[in-house]
Design a protein around this motif. Structure first.
Motif, PDB file in Angstrom:
ATOM      1  N   SER A  24     -71.420  62.717 -14.102  1.00 42.60           N
ATOM      2  CA  SER A  24     -72.279  62.252 -15.187  1.00 42.60           C
ATOM      3  C   SER A  24     -73.686  61.998 -14.658  1.00 42.60           C
ATOM      4  O   SER A  24     -73.884  61.773 -13.464  1.00 42.60           O
ATOM      5  N   LEU A  25     -74.646  62.036 -15.548  1.00 42.01           N
ATOM      6  CA  LEU A  25     -76.026  61.804 -15.161  1.00 42.01           C
ATOM      7  C   LEU A  25     -76.227  60.309 -14.946  1.00 42.01           C
ATOM      8  O   LEU A  25     -75.808  59.489 -15.752  1.00 42.01           O
ATOM      9  N   TYR A  26     -76.882  59.971 -13.872  1.00 40.03           N
ATOM     10  CA  TYR A  26     -77.030  58.584 -13.458  1.00 40.03           C
ATOM     11  C   TYR A  26     -78.522  58.273 -13.310  1.00 40.03           C
ATOM     12  O   TYR A  26     -79.169  58.800 -12.406  1.00 40.03           O
ATOM     13  N   PRO A  27     -79.096  57.431 -14.198  1.00 42.76           N
ATOM     14  CA  PRO A  27     -80.533  57.158 -14.101  1.00 42.76           C
ATOM     15  C   PRO A  27     -80.871  56.237 -12.926  1.00 42.76           C
ATOM     16  O   PRO A  27     -80.183  55.251 -12.688  1.00 42.76           O
ATOM     17  N   VAL A  28     -81.930  56.580 -12.194  1.00 44.43           N
ATOM     18  CA  VAL A  28     -82.415  55.762 -11.078  1.00 44.43           C
ATOM     19  C   VAL A  28     -83.941  55.720 -11.134  1.00 44.43           C
ATOM     20  O   VAL A  28     -84.582  56.601 -11.702  1.00 44.43           O
ATOM     21  N   GLN A  29     -84.501  54.696 -10.509  1.00 43.71           N
ATOM     22  CA  GLN A  29     -85.949  54.554 -10.452  1.00 43.71           C
ATOM     23  C   GLN A  29     -86.434  54.941  -9.062  1.00 43.71           C
ATOM     24  O   GLN A  29     -85.877  54.515  -8.058  1.00 43.71           O
ATOM     25  N   VAL A  30     -87.475  55.763  -9.010  1.00 44.09           N
ATOM     26  CA  VAL A  30     -88.036  56.249  -7.751  1.00 44.09           C
ATOM     27  C   VAL A  30     -88.880  55.149  -7.109  1.00 44.09           C
ATOM     28  O   VAL A  30     -89.750  54.575  -7.760  1.00 44.09           O
ATOM     29  N   HIS A  31     -88.620  54.852  -5.827  1.00 36.39           N
ATOM     30  CA  HIS A  31     -89.388  53.825  -5.130  1.00 36.39           C
ATOM     31  C   HIS A  31     -90.263  54.375  -4.011  1.00 36.39           C
ATOM     32  O   HIS A  31     -91.195  53.716  -3.590  1.00 36.39           O
ATOM     33  N   LEU A  32     -89.954  55.557  -3.524  1.00 36.47           N
ATOM     34  CA  LEU A  32     -90.758  56.159  -2.464  1.00 36.47           C
ATOM     35  C   LEU A  32     -90.638  57.672  -2.584  1.00 36.47           C
ATOM     36  O   LEU A  32     -89.558  58.192  -2.870  1.00 36.47           O
ATOM     37  N   ILE A  33     -91.743  58.359  -2.389  1.00 39.91           N
ATOM     38  CA  ILE A  33     -91.763  59.820  -2.474  1.00 39.91           C
ATOM     39  C   ILE A  33     -92.219  60.356  -1.125  1.00 39.91           C
ATOM     40  O   ILE A  33     -93.240  59.921  -0.595  1.00 39.91           O
ATOM     41  N   GLU A  34     -91.440  61.281  -0.586  1.00 37.19           N
ATOM     42  CA  GLU A  34     -91.739  61.860   0.722  1.00 37.19           C
ATOM     43  C   GLU A  34     -91.904  63.364   0.543  1.00 37.19           C
ATOM     44  O   GLU A  34     -91.003  64.035   0.065  1.00 37.19           O
ATOM     45  N   ASP A  35     -93.051  63.863   0.901  1.00 36.24           N
ATOM     46  CA  ASP A  35     -93.308  65.301   0.768  1.00 36.24           C
ATOM     47  C   ASP A  35     -94.250  65.703   1.889  1.00 36.24           C
ATOM     48  O   ASP A  35     -95.415  65.325   1.882  1.00 36.24           O
TER      49      ASP A  35
END
Length: 143
Positions: A24-35
């Motif tokens: 199932s799709l599980y909503p989460v909040q992004v806290h750090l982005i690494e690119d």
């Protein structure tokens, strides 16, 4: 999704937990982005969420915007014209109007300087709210 489409505290769906696909799709909040790219190769793109250490960008997807999400977050239905519905958020510094066209594929948009701007996903709504000065609402959006 690409990391350049995201901001801190954006909501996305998580598609895997500890390397395993979830049913199932599980909503989460992004806290750090690494690119980053090391010496022109070995491109790495990951996000860190509220309940996970690290997820590859391939393990997340955007959450589609719905009328229910607008209503949960203080938008009120202010008008309806044929297949077009209007929602407004007016208890903030800058009033925000979002229009919804009912069709086979739901279509949400807002008007910025007389230009229609499509809003398909929750993270795009969050970006709009932040642009209009509603950072707290954007960061604490109810899904």
């Amino acid at each position: 999704m690409k990391t350049n489409e995201l901001m801190m505290n954006d909501w996305v769906y998580r598609l895997e937990i500890y390397g395993y696909n979830v049913d199932s799709l599980y909503p989460v909040q992004v806290h750090l982005i690494e690119d980053w790219t090391h010496q022109g190769k070995d491109h790495t793109a990951n996000v860190y969420c509220d309940d996970c250490d690290k997820l590859p960008v391939s393990a997340i997807k955007p959450i589609p915007l719905t009328e229910e999400i607008l209503l949960k977050n203080g938008f009120e239905k202010t008008g309806s014209f044929a297949d077009l519905k209007e929602y407004a958020l007016t208890d903030i510094d800058n009033d925000i109007y979002i229009f919804y066209v009912e069709s086979n594929e739901p279509y949400f948009y807002t008007e910025i300087a007389t230009v229609d701007v499509e809003i398909k996903y929750v993270h795009q709504l969050q970006h709009l709210l932040r642009m209009c000065g509603s950072v707290v609402l954007a960061d604490h959006l109810k899904i």
